[in-house]
Design a protein around this motif. Structure first.
Motif, short mmCIF file in Angstrom:
data_model
loop_
_atom_site.label_atom_id
_atom_site.label_comp_id
_atom_site.label_asym_id
_atom_site.label_seq_id
_atom_site.Cartn_x
_atom_site.Cartn_y
_atom_site.Cartn_z
N TRP A 1 29.08 40.21 -73.26
CA TRP A 1 28.01 39.56 -72.74
C TRP A 1 27.78 37.95 -73.54
CZ3 TRP A 1 23.29 37.13 -73.62
CH2 TRP A 1 22.57 36.85 -72.47
N ALA A 2 28.03 38.18 -74.66
CA ALA A 2 27.74 36.94 -75.63
C ALA A 2 29.11 36.14 -75.34
CB ALA A 2 27.89 37.43 -76.94
N LEU A 3 30.07 36.75 -75.37
CA LEU A 3 31.36 35.99 -75.06
C LEU A 3 31.28 35.24 -73.76
CD1 LEU A 3 33.98 35.66 -76.87
CD2 LEU A 3 35.03 37.47 -75.21
N GLY A 4 30.91 36.06 -72.66
CA GLY A 4 30.76 35.64 -71.50
C GLY A 4 29.81 34.31 -71.35
N THR A 5 28.74 34.20 -71.96
CA THR A 5 27.76 33.24 -71.98
C THR A 5 28.60 32.08 -72.82
OG1 THR A 5 26.40 34.81 -73.19
CG2 THR A 5 25.29 33.27 -71.94
N SER A 6 28.97 32.25 -74.11
CA SER A 6 29.77 31.35 -74.60
C SER A 6 30.73 30.60 -73.81
CB SER A 6 30.45 32.05 -75.73
OG SER A 6 29.61 32.69 -76.72
N TYR A 7 31.64 31.20 -73.24
CA TYR A 7 32.39 30.52 -72.20
C TYR A 7 31.72 29.65 -71.18
CZ TYR A 7 36.85 32.68 -74.27
OH TYR A 7 37.63 32.77 -74.79
#
Lengths: 315, 299
Positions: B26-32
């Motif tokens: 989830w964190a990676l997705g928001t980061s992108y």
């Protein structure tokens, strides 16, 4: 490197055969400091001749009248302080620098965290992309922004119109002109904060985060209790440094608005240029730019303290 | 980050692992998502400059179509015009001459000084090192008026050699500062060995320090190059005729001739002028960033 070291050490056995050691060392020390000084000489000449001398010369110039024939003391300064335009320049410079630095630091911090979250393979690519604004010479990218803000052809206004809005007079309305020059400065400067913070983030020991994770700290707690304290010094240094650079910025305002509309967007540098070079009143221009000095000096003292402290922390 | 996940594993494998993995995804997705938004903000002006430079004058002027895309076909006319009808190539040559001279001067002066300040130490060298750092903080916009007078006094007004004279004030302090850091990081044993070996100071510098500190030298060279390529206030103050003009000021002021701005050609000029720093940075970005951040994180 190993090879050099190896070759270097080889003849050390020959040391015993040399002349009395004490005499040789004393001569060496004498010679050493002379050579060291001579090596620094070009630097000293450049700094003394082209930084210290002009800085003192600026102070001398600021006490002369327009034709530089008569000493007027503080006349130029009192004249400036009595003018509304000058006070507007002071306020605009302060608004420009403070708001731009705040948003640059904020965006830098956010993007540094985002990039740091990525798998390490992708980091380089993203960092490269986000650094582009900072690599294009500022005068040239500002030209691009000017074209984006063009009164009749603005591509931003095209989008606004497509959504049914009305045109924004980007560079002719005082509020929007101020907004625009600050926006361009943020755009240009944020990547600098990004790389500084990214480097600082990587220097925070991973064990701290591991310990915090075991203790059940969430992302925000990790940020507030580990990242921020560890980065406090580097944040202070970059903010102060950026404050100096932003305060002294010239390119953006000169190219996009040249101080207009009605002198509303002038900062110290562009106002000094207008008075000193364009209008030919060199002493008055020098006086304006000297007003930057106190702010710079204060920031410089704090930066130096931060840098020294940092050096001690590392050592 | 992966180390964190591994470290937590033994504590509560069954319970925390799936949620940790989900959190990370989830964190990676928001980061992108956010990175894409920031990338759009950062890349909009260069993108729009590129698009404009490949349009015909008519398409730029009439705005009948979407300005963000090239609707009426790609054309190289703007570049042809730039290279044949304007003084752009003269500006380019002048900037290249100035930049090369400044880079050479800067590197010679700052390597010598950094070697002396970082390794040899003499009376007052500590104060001098601090003084150099302070010099780096003095902005060009504070000095351009007295320097204008000095340059005029030397008879160098409206000559690009005036820039070769004054640009080192922008480049030398910082280059010296980062080179001091690099030189100081070299083990003391190396120069002791060289001294015992009978090497002079110059030999030591050339044979040991410069090869070992090469990454720092590359970073300093790129810095000097970028700064002298991009400088704006000095040429704007000192130069006024077209044959002496440099790229930044030439593109921004002199290319704008007629009443109607030729935006396509201006954008083409700005892009060609910005190309050398962009190319250098594309290949040597890591050296440059290492050098810049070392100054603040180590020094």
């Amino acid at each position: 490197m190993a090879e050099i070291a190896h070759r270097g050490w080889q003849p050390s056995s020959a040391l015993a055969r040399r002349r009395p050691v004490a005499h040789g060392l004393a001569r060496l020390a004498r010679r050493r400091s002379t050579i060291a000084f001579l090596m620094c000489l070009p630097l000293i000449v450049i700094v003394a001749g082209l930084v210290i001398y002009p800085a003192c010369y600026a102070i001398v110039l600021s006490t002369l009248n327009k034709s530089q024939t008569r000493f007027v003391g503080l006349g130029n300064f009192t004249f400036l302080l009595s003018r509304d335009v000058f006070w507007m320049v002071v306020w605009q410079s302060a608004i420009f620098a403070l708001s731009a630095v705040f948003f640059k630091a904020l965006i830098g911090l956010i993007t540094a965290h985002l990039v740091n979250n990525l798998p390490s393979r992708g980091q380089r690519k993203w960092r490269g992309m986000l650094l582009v604004p900072w690599v294009i010479p500022l005068a040239l990218s500002t030209l691009g922004w000017w074209w984006l803000f063009d009164p009749t052809h603005s591509a931003f206004n095209w989008i606004i119109r497509a959504f049914g809005g009305t045109d924004i007079p980007w560079l002719s309305d005082p509020f929007w002109a101020r907004f625009s020059v600050i926006l361009v400065n943020i755009w240009y400067g944020a990547p600098f904060f990004l790389i500084m913070y990214l480097a600082a983030l990587k220097s925070v020991p991973e064990q701290l985060y591991e310990a915090a994770a075991i203790d059940g700290a969430n992302a925000w707690q990790r940020f507030v209790h580990i990242t921020l304290p560890m980065m406090r010094n580097i944040i202070a240094i970059t903010v102060l440094f950026s404050l100096i650079v932003t305060f002294a910025n010239f390119d953006i305002v000169q190219i996009m608005t040249a101080g207009g509309p009605r002198n509303m967007t002038h900062v110290f540098a562009t106002y000094a240029f207008l008075l000193g070079i364009r209008s030919g009143d060199i002493p008055l221009g020098a006086s304006v730019s000297l007003f930057m000095l106190p702010i710079l000096a204060i920031s410089a003292v704090f930066i130096l303290r931060g840098v020294r402290k940092r050096a001690r922390d590392i050592a | 980050m992966t180390a964190t996940a591994v470290a937590v594993e033994p504590a509560g494998r069954a319970k925390s692992r799936p949620s940790l993995a989900r959190n990370r995804r989830w964190a990676l997705g928001t980061s992108y998502v956010f990175l894409v938004l920031f990338a759009i903000f950062f890349l909009t002006p260069p993108y729009y400059m590129i698009v404009t430079s490949f349009k015909s004058d008519a398409e730029v002027a009439h705005m009948a179509t979407n300005p963000w895309i090239i609707a009426n076909g790609v054309t190289l006319d703007q570049y042809k015009l730039l290279f044949t009808q304007t003084d752009f190539l003269i500006y380019f040559r002048n900037t290249a001459i100035v930049t090369i001279c400044v880079v050479v001067i800067t590197m010679v002066v700052s390597i010598l000084a950094a070697f002396s300040l970082g390794r040899m130490k003499f009376w007052g060298s500590g104060i001098l090192a601090t003084g150099i750092f302070l010099t780096y903080l003095v902005p060009d916009t504070l000095l351009f008026i007295p320097l204008f007078q000095i340059v005029r006094g030397l008879g160098l007004l409206n000559s690009y050699w005036s820039l070769v004279l004054v640009y080192p004030t922008l480049t030398v302090p910082f280059c010296t500062w980062i080179m001091i850091g690099y030189f100081q990081s070299i083990p003391k044993e190396l120069d002791e060995a060289a001294l015992i070996d009978g090497a002079g100071h110059m030999q030591m510098l050339l044979k040991i320090f410069i090869p070992v500190a090469l990454p720092g030298i590359i970073a300093a060279t790129i810095f000097a190059f970028t700064v002298s390529w991009a400088a704006f206030v000095y040429p704007l103050a000192f130069l006024y005729s077209s044959d002496q003009q440099v790229l930044t000021v030439g593109t921004v002021t002199s290319l704008i001739r007629a009443d109607v701005y030729k935006w396509g050609m201006l954008m083409a000029g700005a892009l060609v002028a910005a190309a050398p720093p962009l190319v250098i940075y594309a290949f040597l970005m890591d050296y440059y960033i290492a050098g810049l951040t070392a100054g603040a994180t180590k020094g």
